[in-house]
Design an enzyme around this catalytic site. Structure first.
Site, PDB file in Angstrom:
ATOM      1  N   SER A 166     -55.882  32.688  12.717  1.00  0.00           N
ATOM      2  CA  SER A 166     -55.096  32.836  13.944  1.00  0.00           C
ATOM      3  C   SER A 166     -54.116  33.977  13.740  1.00  0.00           C
ATOM      4  O   SER A 166     -53.857  34.386  12.590  1.00  0.00           O
ATOM      5  CB  SER A 166     -54.322  31.530  14.186  1.00  0.00           C
ATOM      6  N   TYR A 199     -48.765  24.639  11.237  1.00  0.00           N
ATOM      7  CA  TYR A 199     -49.980  25.303  11.736  1.00  0.00           C
ATOM      8  C   TYR A 199     -50.145  26.663  11.053  1.00  0.00           C
ATOM      9  O   TYR A 199     -51.233  27.001  10.565  1.00  0.00           O
ATOM     10  CB  TYR A 199     -49.870  25.476  13.252  1.00  0.00           C
TER      11      TYR A 199
HETATM   12  N1  LIG Z   1     -57.105  28.992  21.467  1.00  0.00           N
HETATM   13  C1  LIG Z   1     -56.318  29.777  20.787  1.00  0.00           C
HETATM   14  O1  LIG Z   1     -55.397  30.405  21.337  1.00  0.00           O
HETATM   15  C2  LIG Z   1     -56.515  29.939  19.317  1.00  0.00           C
HETATM   16  C3  LIG Z   1     -55.841  30.980  18.676  1.00  0.00           C
HETATM   17  C4  LIG Z   1     -55.989  31.129  17.312  1.00  0.00           C
HETATM   18  C5  LIG Z   1     -56.799  30.267  16.606  1.00  0.00           C
HETATM   19  N2  LIG Z   1     -57.438  29.252  17.244  1.00  0.00           N
HETATM   20  C6  LIG Z   1     -58.265  28.349  16.454  1.00  0.00           C
HETATM   21  O2  LIG Z   1     -59.522  28.234  17.050  1.00  0.00           O
HETATM   22  C7  LIG Z   1     -60.146  27.025  16.616  1.00  0.00           C
HETATM   23  C8  LIG Z   1     -60.786  26.333  17.811  1.00  0.00           C
HETATM   24  O3  LIG Z   1     -59.759  25.910  18.695  1.00  0.00           O
HETATM   25  P1  LIG Z   1     -59.873  26.059  20.274  1.00  0.00           P
HETATM   26  O4  LIG Z   1     -58.842  27.032  20.689  1.00  0.00           O
HETATM   27  O5  LIG Z   1     -61.259  26.241  20.681  1.00  0.00           O
HETATM   28  O6  LIG Z   1     -59.307  24.622  20.718  1.00  0.00           O
HETATM   29  P2  LIG Z   1     -60.021  23.351  21.394  1.00  0.00           P
HETATM   30  O7  LIG Z   1     -60.618  23.717  22.699  1.00  0.00           O
HETATM   31  O8  LIG Z   1     -58.994  22.286  21.358  1.00  0.00           O
HETATM   32  O9  LIG Z   1     -61.195  23.033  20.372  1.00  0.00           O
HETATM   33  C9  LIG Z   1     -60.938  22.443  19.140  1.00  0.00           C
HETATM   34  C10 LIG Z   1     -62.241  21.923  18.594  1.00  0.00           C
HETATM   35  O10 LIG Z   1     -61.979  21.346  17.303  1.00  0.00           O
HETATM   36  C11 LIG Z   1     -62.585  20.089  17.279  1.00  0.00           C
HETATM   37  N3  LIG Z   1     -61.905  19.166  16.370  1.00  0.00           N
HETATM   38  C12 LIG Z   1     -60.609  18.800  16.335  1.00  0.00           C
HETATM   39  N4  LIG Z   1     -60.415  17.867  15.387  1.00  0.00           N
HETATM   40  C13 LIG Z   1     -61.629  17.659  14.807  1.00  0.00           C
HETATM   41  C14 LIG Z   1     -62.092  16.810  13.779  1.00  0.00           C
HETATM   42  N5  LIG Z   1     -61.273  15.979  13.119  1.00  0.00           N
HETATM   43  N6  LIG Z   1     -63.408  16.857  13.459  1.00  0.00           N
HETATM   44  C15 LIG Z   1     -64.254  17.672  14.123  1.00  0.00           C
HETATM   45  N7  LIG Z   1     -63.874  18.494  15.089  1.00  0.00           N
HETATM   46  C16 LIG Z   1     -62.574  18.481  15.431  1.00  0.00           C
HETATM   47  C17 LIG Z   1     -62.573  19.581  18.710  1.00  0.00           C
HETATM   48  O11 LIG Z   1     -63.651  18.664  18.887  1.00  0.00           O
HETATM   49  P3  LIG Z   1     -63.502  17.064  19.021  1.00  0.00           P
HETATM   50  O12 LIG Z   1     -62.143  16.774  19.593  1.00  0.00           O
HETATM   51  O13 LIG Z   1     -64.640  16.704  19.939  1.00  0.00           O
HETATM   52  O14 LIG Z   1     -63.686  16.558  17.634  1.00  0.00           O
HETATM   53  C18 LIG Z   1     -62.854  20.857  19.472  1.00  0.00           C
HETATM   54  O15 LIG Z   1     -64.230  21.076  19.578  1.00  0.00           O
HETATM   55  C19 LIG Z   1     -59.042  26.228  15.931  1.00  0.00           C
HETATM   56  O16 LIG Z   1     -59.191  26.350  14.527  1.00  0.00           O
HETATM   57  C20 LIG Z   1     -57.775  26.923  16.385  1.00  0.00           C
HETATM   58  O17 LIG Z   1     -56.729  26.749  15.462  1.00  0.00           O
HETATM   59  C21 LIG Z   1     -57.322  29.082  18.590  1.00  0.00           C
END
Ligand SMILES: NC(=O)c1ccc[n+]([C@@H]2O[C@H](COP(=O)([O-])OP(=O)(O)OC[C@H]3O[C@@H](n4cnc5c(N)ncnc54)[C@H](OP(=O)(O)O)[C@@H]3O)[C@@H](O)[C@H]2O)c1
Length: 248
Positions: A143, A156
């Site tokens: 991130s 985080y």
């Molecule tokens: N969106 C942003 O602005 C942003 C920026 C920088 C980095 N990121 C990173 O991108 C990655 C994906 O996040 P996102 O933005 O796509 O958010 P999101 O829409 O909330 O997706 C998060 C995903 O992680 C899964 N997850 C959470 N806990 C889990 C567990 N214990 N076991 C298996 N799966 C789990 C969720 O699936 P279930 O709940 O179905 O398990 C969901 O599919 C993360 O690592 C986040 O830190 C996001």
């Protein structure tokens, strides 16, 4: 079809929403076989059915990345169904921001378990296959918070800094096996991520920020496609990107 994506077997954790879902869609469109892991089985099963219905190849495996055995079962299922594991995308994560003084120790532990230990379990599950194949590609999701620390985001940011350190160590160690290692660090992308915040005031501020500035999740999918589609002797190690309007 994009060069060097078609036919690859790609495992994606956190494929039930956001960045993981968008990546599954794009790589499937480009001819990859996608193996989807997340806890919400209904979501990944529906996505797999949709991708299979569109002529792709997709498999859903309910997975909690805090359980090492479940992550191993996800990767083993990919290898058993399709014979190999070409790309492991350690994407599952959560972001329950809060000031340290609120002592949300349960949130801290969950953040470390998912964002850091989940990535380690993904490496442990896929590395033996890639070593055997003498080929493979890890994509770990950090991130902007892996580069910068902000108030309420210390834990985080600590996990995301750790993912970068881990990825660089992995990169150096797996050279001998012809394995590629990419860490992708997005800025604000519109997903369900802010919903993991448990403190109402922090949640409101982050939601307002995201509503103002965040860009669509397919931005991340394109970064993945860029890294995977390079020729095998090109290893894209790090990608940092933000919405054009995001300052910090
Ligand atoms: N969106 C942003 O602005 C942003 C920026 C920088 C980095 N990121 C990173 O991108 C990655 C994906 O996040 P996102 O933005 O796509 O958010 P999101 O829409 O909330 O997706 C998060 C995903 O992680 C899964 N997850 C959470 N806990 C889990 C567990 N214990 N076991 C298996 N799966 C789990 C969720 O699936 P279930 O709940 O179905 O398990 C969901 O599919 C993360 O690592 C986040 O830190 C996001």
């Amino acid at each position: 079809m994009s060069t060097n994506i078609e036919g690859k077997v790609v495992v994606i954790t956190g494929a039930s929403s956001g960045l993981g879902e968008a990546t599954a869609r794009l790589l499937s469109e480009q001819g990859a076989t996608v193996v989807l892991g997340a806890r919400r089985a209904d979501r990944i099963e529906a996505l797999a059915a949709e991708l299979n219905g569109n002529g792709g190849r997709a498999l859903a495996v309910a997975t909690d990345v805090t359980d090492r055995g479940q992550v191993k079962a996800l990767v083993d299922a990919a290898a058993q169904a399709y014979g190999r594991v070409d790309v492991m995308i350690n994407n599952a994560g959560l972001m329950p921001h809060s000031p340290l003084e609120r002592l949300k120790v349960g949130d801290w532990e969950q953040t470390i378990d998912v964002n850091l230990k989940g990535v380690l379990y993904g490496i442990a599950a896929a590395l033996p296959y890639m070593q055997e194949q003498r080929a493979g590609h890890f994509i770990n999701v950090s991130s902007v918070a892996g580069h910068k620390v902000s108030p309420a985001g210390a834990v985080y940011a600590a996990t995301k800094h750790a993912v970068r350190a881990l990825s660089e160590g992995l990169r150096q160690e797996v050279k001998a096996y012809n394995i590629r290692t990419t860490v992708i660090s997005p800025g604000a992308v519109a997903t369900e991520l802010p919903d993991s915040i448990t403190e109402a005031d922090v949640s409101q501020g982050i939601h307002e920020f995201y509503e103002t500035i965040a860009i669509p999740a397919d931005s991340f999918a394109r970064m993945v496609a860029f890294a995977v589609s390079q020729p095998e002797d090109v290893d894209v190690n790090e990608i940092l990107y933000r919405p054009t309007r995001q300052m910090l």
